[in-house]
Write a protein that holds these residues in place. Structure first.
Motif, short mmCIF file in Angstrom:
data_model
loop_
_atom_site.label_atom_id
_atom_site.label_comp_id
_atom_site.label_asym_id
_atom_site.label_seq_id
_atom_site.Cartn_x
_atom_site.Cartn_y
_atom_site.Cartn_z
N ASP A 141 0.86 -1.19 0.00
CA ASP A 141 0.00 0.00 0.00
C ASP A 141 0.89 1.24 0.00
OD1 ASP A 141 -2.09 -1.76 0.24
OD2 ASP A 141 -2.41 -1.39 2.38
N ILE A 142 0.50 2.27 -0.70
CA ILE A 142 1.20 3.55 -0.69
C ILE A 142 0.26 4.60 -0.11
CG2 ILE A 142 2.28 5.37 -2.07
CD1 ILE A 142 3.95 2.83 -1.95
N CYS A 143 0.72 5.28 0.93
CA CYS A 143 -0.12 6.28 1.61
C CYS A 143 0.29 7.70 1.23
CB CYS A 143 -0.01 6.11 3.12
SG CYS A 143 -0.59 4.51 3.73
N ILE A 144 -0.69 8.56 1.09
CA ILE A 144 -0.47 9.97 0.72
C ILE A 144 -1.18 10.86 1.74
CG2 ILE A 144 -0.93 11.75 -1.00
CD1 ILE A 144 -0.85 9.54 -3.14
N LYS A 145 -0.43 11.81 2.29
CA LYS A 145 -1.03 12.72 3.27
C LYS A 145 -0.32 14.07 3.18
CE LYS A 145 -2.05 13.11 8.22
NZ LYS A 145 -1.92 12.43 9.54
N ASP A 146 -1.08 15.11 3.12
CA ASP A 146 -0.55 16.48 3.08
C ASP A 146 0.47 16.66 1.95
OD1 ASP A 146 -2.11 17.12 5.26
OD2 ASP A 146 -0.54 16.62 6.70
#
Length: 565
Positions: free
Chosen positions: A24-29
């Motif tokens: 999984d690749i997470c993206i935040k801000d």
């Protein structure tokens, strides 16, 4: 800012050493993150490929020569315009697309950072106006130094402090990113009807050679610790037998170690090497010397290259190598434009048809691919077409297919009119290597980002890096037909730019928030350089110094990379 989680994708990321693992690749801000909240939007990437946004190290997409190419080639625009949509404006053009199409098409392929490879300082405002007009992608521009009168005079007098002070001043004045060198000394010589066809030819009236220019700028670059190395297009481009001049150029970097705080390991980048890898002494015995070139590159870790692959299209050549364009128009007798840029460089434009029925064109096609297949370190060899010179950037997915599929290459070789002669003059027919998805990520993401000094910012998927992420609808282990490669990499399923979803299901859904990258080298100017600049603008330039600087309002959302000396 929105949170996303791209779930169960097959991830290829040289930055973190991930080779085709389901993650999984997470993206935040706007950044890659270790985790996101339960409110994050989910993208199902099961069975799909996930990579960082691609980084283009060398392309010609903005500025006066590009715009002049559009002006004098209306035929390039015929039948290619598309009306605007909900998130796009009317856009068209093939080898020299409009600014809008440039941004849209790069983004659709998964490219999120693109460097304009040759910016004439005198026309830097024009370059930045077009960069500002190009949506989605981050961009920077390389001002040209290889035929600059200030550089000639300071190097000739062995005034290295003045060289560095001038470079720093010009990077800041033009909002430039790196030192570009094109046909060093040759473009200046062309103003006198001459050229420098070897790196040891003296430049008329300046008593300096191309070798001394390149070595001097290389030394200055490392003393200043700039993010990118010098970026070189050496002398004698495009002529049979020129591989010897290319090797002579490479040797200028022998023994030089990189000095910078940006993770860059090379001191020398040579661009579009396909055009510089030619054997023979005439077009009759023209042949590949890709192996000789790559043997040297593979053995010397302090240099990088990009390929300059020929795509076998009709295109529009354009370069600051003025004498080459004059030479080219005498060969094909098509339209021609040339200009001398006072005190700084020259430029030219000539349409060209890479016809697969012509032996030389087919050999050029093979040489570009051979360079990529001979590489032993994909982190130092990058895929380009020198857009638009060897073909338009929209053909990158086709080049990926050729590099990844021996079957597709062999079919092309057999299809040529002079197939036997092309095979005899090249080594491609005997090369069965197929570039992997991980190697592709090295050659189009992690490698060019590292060479540009951006390795902690883009080209990878490590937490804290910019969330430039691409999802392609393809599984490396389930490819049945090479055409699937070209199709998948031509239209990404999803593209995120700095955490914003800009392409969804192959369509542009946002113009993002593009940035202009430039380098503040912070070398203090001195009274000598200040006096020289004032004097030359009074005596030679046709513009006032006050009308030369790229002021802030020209630069879209600037991202300044500061060099601490």
């Amino acid at each position: 800012m929105s949170e996303y989680i791209i779930k169960n994708g097959i991830v290829y990321d040289p930055k973190t050493g991930v080779k085709g693992e389901v993650k999984d690749i997470c993206i935040k801000d706007g950044k890659i993150a270790d985790k996101v909240s339960s409110k994050a939007k989910s993208i199902d990437a099961k069975g799909k490929t996930v990579m960082a946004g691609a980084v283009e190290i060398h392309s010609h997409v903005a500025g006066p020569k590009v715009n002049e190419g559009r002006n004098f080639r209306p035929e390039d625009k015929l039948f290619s315009y598309k009306p605007g949509g909900k998130n796009t404006r009317m856009a068209g053009g093939f080898s020299i697309p409009t600014t809008f199409k440039t941004g849209y098409e790069y983004a659709k392929m998964g490219y999120t950072t693109v460097m304009e490879a040759a910016m004439p300082p005198l026309y830097a405002r024009h370059v930045h106006e077009e960069i500002k007009d190009t949506p989605i992608i981050d961009q920077g521009a390389f001002p040209v130094f290889g035929n600059n009168w200030f550089v000639f005079e300071y190097l000739k007098n062995n005034e290295m402090d003045n060289v560095m002070a001038y470079i720093s001043w010009l990077l800041k004045t033009t909002k430039g990113y790196a030192i570009k060198i094109v046909n060093p000394g040759g473009s200046e010589a062309w103003g006198w009807g001459e050229n420098c066809t070897t790196i040891h030819d003296p430049v008329p009236y300046f008593d300096i050679t191309p070798a001394e220019i390149m070595k001097g700028l290389l030394t200055a670059n490392e003393k200043m610790g700039l993010p990118h190395s010098i970026h070189v297009h050496t002398n004698n481009l495009g002529n049979p037998g020129n591989y010897k001049d290319t090797l002579d150029t490479f040797k200028l970097a022998e023994g030089v170690k990189p000095n910078n705080k940006f993770g860059r390991e090379q001191v020398f980048h040579h661009t579009h090497v396909q055009f510089h890898s030619y054997g023979g002494d005439s077009w009759a015995n023209f042949e590949s010397k890709a192996k000789e070139i790559m043997d040297y590159v593979n053995a010397n870790k302090n240099m990088t290259i990009d390929l300059g692959c020929v795509t076998l299209d009709e295109t529009t050549t354009m370069t600051a190598d003025g004498p080459f364009e004059h030479h080219l128009t005498t060969l094909n007798h098509l339209k021609w434009a040339n200009v001398d840029v006072e005190l700084e460089t020259s430029s030219g434009i000539v349409p060209y048809v890479y016809d697969p029925r012509v032996k030389v064109c087919a050999i050029q096609w093979a040489i570009g691919l051979e360079l990529g297949l001979y590489t032993k370190d994909p982190m130092r060899s990058f895929i380009t077409t020198d857009h638009p010179n060897a073909g338009p950037f929209i053909r990158y997915p086709r080049i990926f297919k050729w590099l990844m599929s021996d079957k597709s290459r062999q079919e092309m070789l057999k299809s040529f009119k002079y197939s036997d002669k092309v095979i005899a003059a090249t080594n491609l027919a005997s090369m069965d290597r197929e570039i992997t998805f991980y190697e592709l990520a090295q050659m189009t993401r992690a490698g060019p980002a590292k060479a540009l000094g951006l390795t902690d910012m883009c080209g990878g998927l490590a937490p804290g890096m910019d969330a430039d992420v691409v999802v392609y609808n393809i599984d490396e282990n389930k490819i049945k037909d090479p055409e699937e490669i070209e199709k998948a990499f031509g239209t990404a399923s999803q593209v995120f730019k700095s955490g914003t979803l800009v392409v969804d299901k192959g369509e542009v859904v946002s113009n993002g928030n593009k940035r202009t990258l430039w380098v503040d080298a912070k070398v203090p100017t001195n009274s000598q350089v200040e006096r020289d600049v004032q004097m030359k603008f009074l005596k030679y330039y046709s513009v006032n110094l006050n009308n030369y600087e790229v002021s802030d309002h020209y630069v879209a959302n600037p991202y300044v990379i500061e060099v601490e000396n």
